[in-house]
Design a protein around this motif. Structure first.
Motif, PDB file in Angstrom:
ATOM      1  N   LYS A 158       0.823  -1.232   0.000  1.00  0.00           N
ATOM      2  CA  LYS A 158       0.000   0.000   0.000  1.00  0.00           C
ATOM      3  C   LYS A 158       0.853   1.276   0.000  1.00  0.00           C
ATOM      4  O   LYS A 158       0.416   2.316   0.466  1.00  0.00           O
ATOM      5  N   GLU A 159       2.070   1.156  -0.518  1.00  0.00           N
ATOM      6  CA  GLU A 159       2.963   2.318  -0.649  1.00  0.00           C
ATOM      7  C   GLU A 159       2.846   2.826  -2.087  1.00  0.00           C
ATOM      8  O   GLU A 159       3.715   2.593  -2.931  1.00  0.00           O
ATOM      9  N   TYR A 160       1.722   3.486  -2.340  1.00  0.00           N
ATOM     10  CA  TYR A 160       1.347   3.773  -3.728  1.00  0.00           C
ATOM     11  C   TYR A 160       2.249   4.805  -4.397  1.00  0.00           C
ATOM     12  O   TYR A 160       2.533   4.691  -5.593  1.00  0.00           O
ATOM     13  N   GLU A 161       2.738   5.788  -3.650  1.00  0.00           N
ATOM     14  CA  GLU A 161       3.645   6.790  -4.227  1.00  0.00           C
ATOM     15  C   GLU A 161       4.934   6.112  -4.707  1.00  0.00           C
ATOM     16  O   GLU A 161       5.420   6.380  -5.813  1.00  0.00           O
ATOM     17  N   SER A 162       5.475   5.245  -3.857  1.00  0.00           N
ATOM     18  CA  SER A 162       6.707   4.525  -4.227  1.00  0.00           C
ATOM     19  C   SER A 162       6.450   3.598  -5.404  1.00  0.00           C
ATOM     20  O   SER A 162       7.311   3.435  -6.278  1.00  0.00           O
ATOM     21  N   ALA A 163       5.269   2.983  -5.417  1.00  0.00           N
ATOM     22  CA  ALA A 163       4.908   2.091  -6.527  1.00  0.00           C
ATOM     23  C   ALA A 163       4.889   2.864  -7.842  1.00  0.00           C
ATOM     24  O   ALA A 163       5.461   2.424  -8.851  1.00  0.00           O
ATOM     25  N   ILE A 164       4.254   4.043  -7.833  1.00  0.00           N
ATOM     26  CA  ILE A 164       4.152   4.852  -9.049  1.00  0.00           C
ATOM     27  C   ILE A 164       5.541   5.257  -9.535  1.00  0.00           C
ATOM     28  O   ILE A 164       5.838   5.212 -10.737  1.00  0.00           O
TER      29      ILE A 164
END
Length: 464
Positions: free
Chosen positions: A215-221
């Motif tokens: 759920k670390e969406y910024e890092s994923a993006i």
């Protein structure tokens, strides 16, 4: 694109061989040419042509170890394991240091589910091979077959230490980390891998997936952005990036990313559906509906598309339209429990209680055993005055929910209505034991029963 000299020779050999088959003229090929021709046909699934090539090859090169090893591979492919083993033993007597003999022997043991012996043979192959990456990869696969994920992971890491470009090993090592619930360790490993191989779009993509799972969406993006910068046609990375943007409620950017996947390939029903969902979140109902319609046009069997349109109209309280679309969905698949539950819910909203009862019955029949479905169905049966059917349905529900107070309160109410006080008190006792405060169910659903002094006394007595 200009072909290399090696590729040109390879294509020439193939053309020459296929020409020979058409003309029935026997032409000469060296043993390596034959090996490449045979493996080419095996790779594209043309086993008959591979066998023809092998027959001719062995006639021209009867002493070639390489060709005999290809013959072993084909025998294993055809599950002729004893013949393959016999031939391998003959080859071992001639060339005991040929790593391919150990690899093929390992393959036979693997086929027989003796993966420990396969690993033992592959470790011997390691002492003779120049292609360490390939052997470590095979060892990793054997450990996967044994469900030994730690050893598999170590083997795939060793493979990548020798050959950073071995993509299957990279996917497999991440799989092992994930299976072992070591997502943080996987991210740390990929960070080190990327330090050595910064232009690996697969590594960036896998890192993005792992961050997404945490759920670390910024890092994923950020990771998906690198993957798409390295390969601007990496459809999977654009798709995953869009999903992460959706999670961050950046719906306009998500739509752009989903649209990029459509530019790269034919529109997928999933991308169309998600674009519709994004437009709905943005309050653009016209565009949302347009994309939901595109979804079901693209894939009429995708239940999520029909459900999206149906739920869209339910949210607008346009039950007539919702019913129209759920009926269209049922015309395509009349055994889908999700469709039947929506049909029932919409019918209930429209006060079509008999249709609602039928819908809930069908939903349960086709596998919807969730508590709310049972309770909605029973409450409709009770409303229709079918008290015996309601009681029988609740008893059926107890098989799935043996300790559920909402079922027990309803059974108590129905048995009190039927003047069966013994069964009624039994179920009321169960209900009060499971959740005393929920006795309000009797007041709401069975006001006649609730008004009886005997019931009030029984509850009061239980409270003491």
């Amino acid at each position: 694109m200009q072909l290399s000299e090696e590729e040109e020779d390879y294509n020439l050999s193939l053309s020459k061989f296929e020409s020979m088959l058409k003309t029935n003229k026997v032409l000469f090929f060296d043993s390596e040419e034959f090996e490449e021709i045979i493996l080419h046909y095996l790779d594209i699934g043309k086993a008959n042509l591979a066998k023809k090539a092998l027959k001719l090859a062995l006639e021209q090169h009867p002493r070639s170890t390489g060709l005999k090893l290809v013959q072993v591979e084909m025998l294993v492919y055809d599950d002729k394991l004893e013949q393959a083993e016999k031939l391998l033993n003959e080859l071992y007597a001639i060339e005991p240091t040929n790593e391919e003999i150990y690899i093929q022997k390992a393959n036979i043991y693997s086929k027989r589910d003796n993966h420990e012996k396969a690993v033992e043979l592959l470790n011997i192959a390691l002492t003779y091979t120049d292609d360490y990456a390939d052997v470590y990869n095979l060892i990793g696969m054997e450990y996967l077959f044994m469900d030994n994920l730690e050893m598999a992971k170590d083997s795939f890491i060793k493979c990548l230490e020798v050959d950073l470009e071995e993509q299957s090993a990279l996917y497999n090592v991440v799989y092992c980390f994930e299976f072992l619930d070591q997502n943080r360790e996987a991210i740390a490993y990929l960070a080190k891998y990327i330090d050595q191989n910064p232009y690996s779009e697969i590594a960036w993509h896998q890192m993005g997936r792992l961050h997404y799972g945490l759920k670390e969406y910024e890092s994923a993006i950020r990771a998906f952005d690198y993957a798409t910068l390295i390969d601007d046609e990496f459809m999977g990375a654009f798709m995953e990036r869009a999903k992460a943007l959706e999670r961050l409620k950046k719906y306009e950017e998500a739509i752009e990313s989903y649209n990029r996947t459509i530019e790269l390939d034919d529109a997928t029903s999933y991308a169309l559906l998600r674009i519709g969902k994004c437009y709905e979140k943005l309050g653009n109902k016209v565009q949302a509906l347009k994309y939901f319609n595109k979804t079901v046009h693209e894939d009429p069997l995708l239940d999520k598309g029909w459900i999206a349109i149906t739920d869209f109209y339910v949210r607008q309280k346009n039950f007539q339209k919702a019913l129209f679309f759920v009926n269209k969905a049922l015309a395509i698949d009349n055994q889908n429990r999700l469709y039947w539950k929506r049909y029932a819910t919409i019918s209930k909203q429209m006060n079509h209680f008999e249709e609602a009862e039928f819908g809930y019955r069908k939903a349960v029949e086709f596998g919807d055993h969730s508590l709310d479905t049972w309770l909605f169905w029973v409450d409709i049966l009770q409303f229709l005055g079918e008290f015996d059917s309601a009681a029988q349905t609740l008893l059926q529900a107890t098989e799935y929910f043996p300790e559920e107070n909402e079922i027990e309160y309803r059974l108590a109410g129905l048995y009190f209505m039927a003047q069966n006080n013994i069964k009624a008190k039994f179920h009321l006792s169960n209900a009060l034991r499971l959740n005393f405060d929920n006795y309000i169910i009797l007041e709401d659903l069975f006001p006649v029963v609730w008004s009886r002094k005997m019931v009030q006394n029984y509850i009061a007595k239980h409270k003491k």
